[in-house]
Scaffold this motif. Structure first.
Motif, PDB file in Angstrom:
ATOM      1  N   ASP A 111       0.811  -1.156  -0.086  1.00 31.63           N
ATOM      2  CA  ASP A 111      -0.060   0.046  -0.132  1.00 31.63           C
ATOM      3  C   ASP A 111       0.861   1.382   0.050  1.00 31.63           C
ATOM      4  OD1 ASP A 111      -2.024   1.974   0.127  1.00 31.63           O
ATOM      5  OD2 ASP A 111      -2.786   1.301   2.307  1.00 31.63           O
ATOM      6  N   ARG A 167      -0.814   3.579  -4.621  1.00 30.11           N
ATOM      7  CA  ARG A 167      -0.886   2.243  -5.430  1.00 30.11           C
ATOM      8  C   ARG A 167      -1.299   1.069  -4.280  1.00 30.11           C
ATOM      9  NH1 ARG A 167       2.554  -0.109 -10.337  1.00 30.11           N
ATOM     10  NH2 ARG A 167       1.150   1.351 -11.213  1.00 30.11           N
ATOM     11  N   TYR A 168      -2.160   0.343  -4.679  1.00 25.00           N
ATOM     12  CA  TYR A 168      -2.790  -0.545  -3.565  1.00 25.00           C
ATOM     13  C   TYR A 168      -2.654  -2.140  -4.286  1.00 25.00           C
ATOM     14  CZ  TYR A 168      -5.169  -3.628  -0.272  1.00 25.00           C
ATOM     15  OH  TYR A 168      -5.424  -4.648   0.693  1.00 25.00           O
ATOM     16  N   THR A 169      -1.839  -3.252  -3.971  1.00 25.76           N
ATOM     17  CA  THR A 169      -1.673  -4.360  -4.595  1.00 25.76           C
ATOM     18  C   THR A 169      -1.776  -5.369  -3.595  1.00 25.76           C
ATOM     19  OG1 THR A 169      -0.361  -3.210  -5.992  1.00 25.76           O
ATOM     20  CG2 THR A 169      -0.490  -5.500  -6.240  1.00 25.76           C
ATOM     21  N   GLU A 170      -2.638  -6.374  -3.891  1.00 29.71           N
ATOM     22  CA  GLU A 170      -2.393  -7.599  -3.045  1.00 29.71           C
ATOM     23  C   GLU A 170      -2.003  -8.670  -4.178  1.00 29.71           C
ATOM     24  OE1 GLU A 170      -6.103  -8.991  -1.217  1.00 29.71           O
ATOM     25  OE2 GLU A 170      -6.342  -7.018  -0.181  1.00 29.71           O
ATOM     26  N   ILE A 171      -1.035  -9.709  -3.497  1.00 21.59           N
ATOM     27  CA  ILE A 171      -0.547 -10.691  -4.360  1.00 21.59           C
ATOM     28  C   ILE A 171      -0.784 -11.813  -3.445  1.00 21.59           C
ATOM     29  CG2 ILE A 171       1.656 -11.786  -5.105  1.00 21.59           C
ATOM     30  CD1 ILE A 171       1.145  -9.332  -6.582  1.00 21.59           C
ATOM     31  N   SER A 178       6.578  -5.701  -6.622  1.00 29.55           N
ATOM     32  CA  SER A 178       5.999  -4.478  -7.817  1.00 29.55           C
ATOM     33  C   SER A 178       5.594  -5.268  -8.810  1.00 29.55           C
ATOM     34  CB  SER A 178       7.070  -3.409  -7.669  1.00 29.55           C
ATOM     35  OG  SER A 178       6.591  -2.236  -8.349  1.00 29.55           O
ATOM     36  N   ASP A 179       4.978  -6.542  -8.840  1.00 29.02           N
ATOM     37  CA  ASP A 179       4.506  -7.014 -10.037  1.00 29.02           C
ATOM     38  C   ASP A 179       5.769  -7.380 -10.929  1.00 29.02           C
ATOM     39  OD1 ASP A 179       1.912  -7.181  -9.424  1.00 29.02           O
ATOM     40  OD2 ASP A 179       1.405  -5.270 -10.315  1.00 29.02           O
ATOM     41  N   SER A 229      -1.944 -11.185  -8.834  1.00 26.65           N
ATOM     42  CA  SER A 229      -1.737  -9.956  -8.479  1.00 26.65           C
ATOM     43  C   SER A 229      -3.181  -9.132  -8.835  1.00 26.65           C
ATOM     44  CB  SER A 229      -0.737  -9.095  -9.206  1.00 26.65           C
ATOM     45  OG  SER A 229      -0.783  -7.944  -9.162  1.00 26.65           O
ATOM     46  N   THR A 230      -3.754  -8.166  -7.889  1.00 31.57           N
ATOM     47  CA  THR A 230      -4.905  -7.673  -8.234  1.00 31.57           C
ATOM     48  C   THR A 230      -4.745  -6.425  -9.340  1.00 31.57           C
ATOM     49  OG1 THR A 230      -4.529  -6.126  -6.222  1.00 31.57           O
ATOM     50  CG2 THR A 230      -5.929  -7.952  -5.730  1.00 31.57           C
ATOM     51  N   ARG A 231      -3.449  -6.157  -9.549  1.00 29.14           N
ATOM     52  CA  ARG A 231      -3.294  -5.084 -10.478  1.00 29.14           C
ATOM     53  C   ARG A 231      -3.003  -5.941 -11.830  1.00 29.14           C
ATOM     54  NH1 ARG A 231      -2.957  -0.087  -9.056  1.00 29.14           N
ATOM     55  NH2 ARG A 231      -2.005   0.484 -10.929  1.00 29.14           N
ATOM     56  N   SER A 232      -2.268  -6.851 -12.170  1.00 29.25           N
ATOM     57  CA  SER A 232      -1.803  -7.410 -13.258  1.00 29.25           C
ATOM     58  C   SER A 232      -2.137  -8.940 -13.630  1.00 29.25           C
ATOM     59  CB  SER A 232      -0.206  -7.398 -13.096  1.00 29.25           C
ATOM     60  OG  SER A 232       0.535  -8.098 -12.218  1.00 29.25           O
TER      61      SER A 232
END
Length: 255
Positions: free
Chosen positions: A101, A109-113, A168-169, A124-127
């Motif tokens: 976060d 930017r907020y990302t869950e893996i 970071s993806d 990934s919630t983003r990619s």
């Protein structure tokens, strides 16, 4: 340039704070480490690491939360608050879920893996879904694994520890070169430490690959005592100022 360097410090700090002994002697009560970040003689930020045991979906996990943020004048000039979380399997020390976060100025930017060990994938919630090598860590769990398997008195000067992570993806190879032992004068006293130099990418902030140094207490706790960056614009330093639920006596003993 200050906002860039402070952001770099908070990111790399999150790569290093998890070198404490795995949750450790009192998992129910948990542990707490607190740090202060200085830019030259100016106090510009602080960070904390909290860790506890949790049971999630019937599994015993370690839940680590790291937060770094600006304070004072620098918080007015460029506000930073970065939070990293990792949910780590207590047996394998491999992560099952990671959260990043990031809030830096106007950037958020907020990302869950989520890690799928059977398929060697991350979601990934983003990619979306990506293939990763077997045994891939997130940026926090990597250091529990390193502490348990690499950071000990068997290290030889010049030896490089390498751990594959997903951060970071992207796949990100952590590399730390052991430089020997050094005694650090800190807020908690004189502490004998392992000295590591992470191999960093050169460019906008770092002139050389060895412009970052980490000192880890050479004892059973493996506490990060100091992190220092030598940047184009000057030095940043992060120092341990307080800890709870560790044995103070063991902190001052050699490994």
């Amino acid at each position: 340039m200050y906002k860039l360097s402070l952001s770099i410090l908070l990111i790399f700090l999150s790569h290093t704070l998890l070198l404490a002994d795995s949750p450790i002697k009192n998992t129910e009560k948990g542990e707490n480490l607190r740090y202060v970040i200085h830019y030259g003689i100016i106090r510009g930020g602080k960070a904390s690491l909290k860790i506890r045991s949790e049971k999630i979906d019937g599994k015993d996990l370690y839940h680590a939360t790291l937060t770094g943020k600006t304070i004072g004048l620098f918080n007015s000039l460029y506000k930073v608050k970065d939070t990293y979380e990792s949910f780590i399997n207590t047996e394998t020390l491999l992560p099952e879920k990671a959260i990043r976060d990031i809030r830096e100025g106007n950037y958020k930017r907020y990302t869950e893996i989520v890690f799928n060990r059977e398929k060697n994938e991350v979601n990934s919630t983003r990619s979306g879904i990506h293939k990763v090598p077997e045994g891939t860590h997130d940026i926090l769990s990597a250091f529990y694994f390193a502490r348990a398997n690499h950071f000990n008195s068997n290290l030889k000067v010049g030896e490089v520890v390498k751990i594959q992570t997903h951060f970071s993806d992207e796949l990100f190879l952590l590399q730390f070169r052991f430089m020997g032992y050094e005694t650090i004068n800190s807020k908690i006293g004189d502490v004998n430490c392992y000295k590591f130099i992470p191999i960093v990418a050169t460019g906008r902030a770092f002139k050389d690959e060895d412009d970052m140094t980490i000192w880890i207490s050479a004892d059973a706790n493996r506490i990060p005592v100091r992190v220092q960056f030598d940047l184009f614009i000057g030095s940043l330093r992060c120092d341990l100022i307080n800890f709870s639920d560790f044995s103070y006596d063991s902190l001052l003993d050699n490994d």
